[in-house]
Design a protein around this motif. Sequence first.
Motif: not given
Length: 206
Positions: A70-75
Amino acid sequence: MLPFAAGARGRGAMVALRAGKKSLLRALSRSFFCRGCQLAPERGAERRDTAPSGVSRFCPPRKSCHDWIGPPDKYSNLRPVHFYIPENESPSEQKLRKLRQETQEWNQQFWANQNLTFSKEKEEFIHSRLKTKGLGLRTESGQKATLNAEEMADFYKEFLSKNFQKHMYYNRDWYKRNFAITFFMGKVALERIWNKLKQKQKKSNN
């Protein structure tokens, strides 16, 4: 060579392979899961700030038969892997998948918390230095006030020094988890080879 002799030799080879496989797995189990080698979770006493738990909510297509990234986690800035679960998943494959999922969640939580702590302490350091200089948080033009590279180097050095032990524990646990995952990947690979050999043996007998 008589068909009976060939079949007997084939069965003998299968028995030898089975015995060798079991002894190899026992040796690997002792190597990776000896006393004192348990996988350790992130230490609760070291959590000063806690970021939202869990990985990204990205969901792959329902009919997909593969793992998805998936896309990078924002945290944490980590890309989550969504593991495919086959219908005929074996106990070893299930154990491997769950270990990989648990390790991913552990890694996600560690870096989400670490990034949150870093950002918070960085802002506090900048505000403290600006206050010491008698400067405000904004420049005359209204932009956010910053420090130069040399001043920020003091913060980076202090942050790394203060978190040295935490990073040392993280690296130790990360290697343990990866060794365990590699062990189960080898176990799953051996089981798949063994199942293929059994299927071949059945076909040759028929």
